[in-house]
Scaffold this motif. Structure first.
Motif, mmCIF file in Angstrom:
data_model
loop_
_atom_site.group_PDB
_atom_site.id
_atom_site.type_symbol
_atom_site.label_atom_id
_atom_site.label_comp_id
_atom_site.label_asym_id
_atom_site.label_seq_id
_atom_site.Cartn_x
_atom_site.Cartn_y
_atom_site.Cartn_z
ATOM 1 N N THR A 228 14.743 -38.010 1.661
ATOM 2 C CA THR A 228 15.751 -37.721 2.674
ATOM 3 C C THR A 228 15.404 -36.405 3.349
ATOM 4 N N ASP A 229 16.005 -36.152 4.477
ATOM 5 C CA ASP A 229 15.742 -34.914 5.205
ATOM 6 C C ASP A 229 16.588 -33.792 4.596
ATOM 7 N N ILE A 230 15.934 -32.779 4.056
ATOM 8 C CA ILE A 230 16.622 -31.659 3.398
ATOM 9 C C ILE A 230 16.103 -30.353 3.976
ATOM 10 N N ALA A 231 17.003 -29.492 4.378
ATOM 11 C CA ALA A 231 16.616 -28.179 4.897
ATOM 12 C C ALA A 231 16.363 -27.227 3.737
ATOM 13 N N ALA A 232 15.392 -26.350 3.902
ATOM 14 C CA ALA A 232 15.109 -25.347 2.867
ATOM 15 C C ALA A 232 16.282 -24.396 2.735
ATOM 16 N N SER A 233 16.551 -23.953 1.514
ATOM 17 C CA SER A 233 17.657 -23.038 1.255
ATOM 18 C C SER A 233 17.200 -21.985 0.254
ATOM 19 N N TYR A 234 17.709 -20.767 0.427
ATOM 20 C CA TYR A 234 17.341 -19.666 -0.465
ATOM 21 C C TYR A 234 18.620 -18.955 -0.918
ATOM 22 N N PRO A 235 19.364 -19.573 -1.848
ATOM 23 C CA PRO A 235 20.627 -18.972 -2.295
ATOM 24 C C PRO A 235 20.388 -17.666 -3.033
ATOM 25 N N ASN A 236 21.375 -16.800 -2.964
ATOM 26 C CA ASN A 236 21.288 -15.501 -3.637
ATOM 27 C C ASN A 236 21.779 -15.645 -5.075
#
Length: 246
Positions: A228-236
């Motif tokens: 599926t299309d997933i955006a990159a994420s960088y949680p703190n």
């Protein structure tokens, strides 16, 4: 008159293999050398095509993902009556192991958990914690693991979920769902969303993972993976994540 003289001419070797003589021998004009040569060529072509399909089959199998929950803190699970008697603000910390295994015999490119991958822990649909995974790649028939910490801050479970968690904690049967979200990757050098140059992301769903289960058995239990299309994420590390349901 002199007696008639009979002259016998010895046939040359070429006469034996003339079309007429071949027909007499039952060959019916078939060029057996050509037949054998054609059969050999077809055999090699068949082997080459079969080998190509085999290489494609053994180099395009999907990798296997698995997750274990090694430990958790911040849920007050040692005092379930406290959970049932109040609506606490929870700051859970989950220690997880994420495993990636390649099933390919050969590979033209590695299978990877890419930068921007998040690992989320939920309970009955409520997000409890989220963390970041580092890049991890495996080659053919290779398995690697990494340790991931998922954090939650100020999470509130709704009453029904809180009661259920308290009851499961009393029985030592609390289980959580873990999702590994690997982002969509666009090949280096391309700046447009062209499907020919895009690897869709992977959503890995690991259901009902219990805390402290035998990690060997847990990591041998594959999770369900879908593209599926997933955006990159960088949680703190969860410290700024949204609060759970009130």
């Amino acid at each position: 008159m002199p007696a008639a003289t009979t002259i016998q001419m010895e046939a040359s070797p070429a006469d034996h293999w003339s079309p007429r003589n071949r027909r007499r021998c039952g060959c019916h004009g078939v060029n057996w050398c050509r037949v054998v040569s054609t059969a050999i060529v077809l055999l090699f072509v068949g082997l080459a095509v079969g080998g190509l399909f085999y290489l494609i089959a053994v180099s395009t199998r999907d990798p296997v993902y698995s997750v274990s929950i090694d430990a958790v803190s911040g849920l007050d699970l040692d005092h379930p009556t406290d959970l049932a008697g109040r609506a606490p603000t929870l700051d859970p910390v989950f220690n997880l192991t994420v495993r990636l295994s390649s099933r390919n015999q050969v590979t033209n490119y590695p299978n990877c958990i890419w930068p921007g991958t998040t690992v989320e822990v939920t309970y009955r649909g409520v997000q409890l914690a989220i963390g970041s995974a580092e890049q991890l790649c495996v080659g053919a028939r290779e398995t690697k693991e990494q340790h991931v910490v998922a954090w939650g801050a100020g999470v509130r479970l709704p009453g029904s979920a809180l009661d259920a968690l308290a009851g499961e904690a009393r029985r030592g049967a609390e289980a959580f769902d873990v999702a590994v979200k690997i982002p969509t990757v666009i090949h280096s050098g391309y700046h447009s969303y062209d499907p020919r140059h895009v690897h869709l992301g992977t959503l890995v769903s690991c259901m009902s993972r219990r805390v402290g289960d035998d990690p060997v058995a847990a990591l041998r239990t594959p999770c369900h993976a879908s593209s599926t299309d997933i955006a990159a994420s960088y949680p703190n590390k969860g410290r700024t994540q949204p609060r759970g349901a009130s």
